[in-house]
Design an enzyme around this catalytic site. Structure first.
Site, PDB file in Angstrom:
ATOM      1  N   CYS A  52       0.837  -1.207   0.000  1.00  0.00           N
ATOM      2  CA  CYS A  52       0.000   0.000   0.000  1.00  0.00           C
ATOM      3  C   CYS A  52       0.877   1.265   0.000  1.00  0.00           C
ATOM      4  CB  CYS A  52      -0.978  -0.035   1.162  1.00  0.00           C
ATOM      5  SG  CYS A  52      -2.325   1.181   0.964  1.00  0.00           S
ATOM      6  N   HIS A  59      -3.813  -5.161   0.331  1.00  0.00           N
ATOM      7  CA  HIS A  59      -3.393  -5.460   1.704  1.00  0.00           C
ATOM      8  C   HIS A  59      -3.476  -6.969   1.987  1.00  0.00           C
ATOM      9  CE1 HIS A  59      -3.113  -1.431   3.674  1.00  0.00           C
ATOM     10  NE2 HIS A  59      -3.920  -1.079   2.693  1.00  0.00           N
ATOM     11  N   GLU A 100      -2.355  -8.425   4.485  1.00  0.00           N
ATOM     12  CA  GLU A 100      -2.456  -8.626   5.931  1.00  0.00           C
ATOM     13  C   GLU A 100      -3.868  -8.473   6.482  1.00  0.00           C
ATOM     14  OE1 GLU A 100      -1.801  -4.153   5.604  1.00  0.00           O
ATOM     15  OE2 GLU A 100      -1.414  -5.978   4.444  1.00  0.00           O
TER      16      GLU A 100
END
Length: 222
Positions: free
Chosen positions: A94, A177, A179
């Site tokens: 990001c 993302h 995560e």
């Protein structure tokens, strides 16, 4: 600077969040690299590049084009250029994707927030092995022109430059993302106009990108 259990590779997770209320994404990314050393770049900590086998740059609510008021951003761009020169495997996520491309002469612009599950087009790249097309998009800025030497390896309907890879150095970046998981759904709904767009977190396997990056680091060491 907090050191976790030493692993076979010396990995560093560079935390870039400026808002304490938004640290959850940095926490989630760091959890994906439990043996890595965390570096709070905003607070003034720096990566000992001579010791680094791999570096991961997190997201941030800061914007790359705020470098005049946030001097650490220019310092991180310099770090990226050094990592490229030394051929240290690096992954930008990001904001990390944006700052890496900006460091190499690319452009980043505010484009409006996309907070949704989106279906991306992913190239046949080692970073994306086992990664399905549905990923978490959560950003208001985007790379509009990739940096010098950076090829586009992922795109999405709302973002042409959704992932990049350097042609000669071991540098990869993703706008999405890996995560963020279903565990963050309530936070996403609370903070953003979250839109699943007909998709489900059960379709998301982007966390494999982190496993793949670790494998790429090990390969570079061999």
């Amino acid at each position: 600077m907090t050191t976790a259990t030493t692993g076979p590779s010396e990995l560093y997770v560079v935390r870039n969040e400026v808002d304490a209320d938004c640290e959850y994404h940095c926490d989630a990314l760091a959890a994906a690299f439990p043996t890595a050393e965390e570096v709070d770049f905003v607070a003034g900590e720096r990566v000992p590049v001579d010791e680094a086998d791999g570096v991961v740059l997190t997201g941030s609510t800061a914007a790359v084009y705020e470098a005049e008021s946030r001097p650490w951003i220019a310092e991180q761009e310099a770090l990226v250029r050094e990592l490229v020169e030394r051929e240290v495997p690096t992954l930008g996520v990001c904001f990390g994707h944006q700052v890496a491309n900006a460091a190499l002469g690319g452009s980043v612009e505010a484009v409006g927030t996309t907070a949704a599950l989106v279906e991306a087009t992913l190239d046949d790249d080692p970073l994306f092995e086992g990664v399905d097309p549905v990923v978490v998009s959560l950003h208001g800025d985007a790379v509009t022109d990739p940096g010098e030497g950076m090829d586009v390896i992922a795109s999405a309907p709302h973002a042409r430059v959704f992932g990049t890879r350097h042609r000669t150095a071991p540098l990869w970046t993703v706008q999405f993302h890996p995560e963020i998981t279903a565990a963050h759904r309530d936070r996403l709904v609370e903070d953003f106009e979250w839109d699943s767009r007909g998709h489900s977190f059960e379709e998301v396997t982007a966390g494999r990108a982190f496993e793949n990056f670790r494998a790429l680091v090990r390969r570079a060491e061999a």
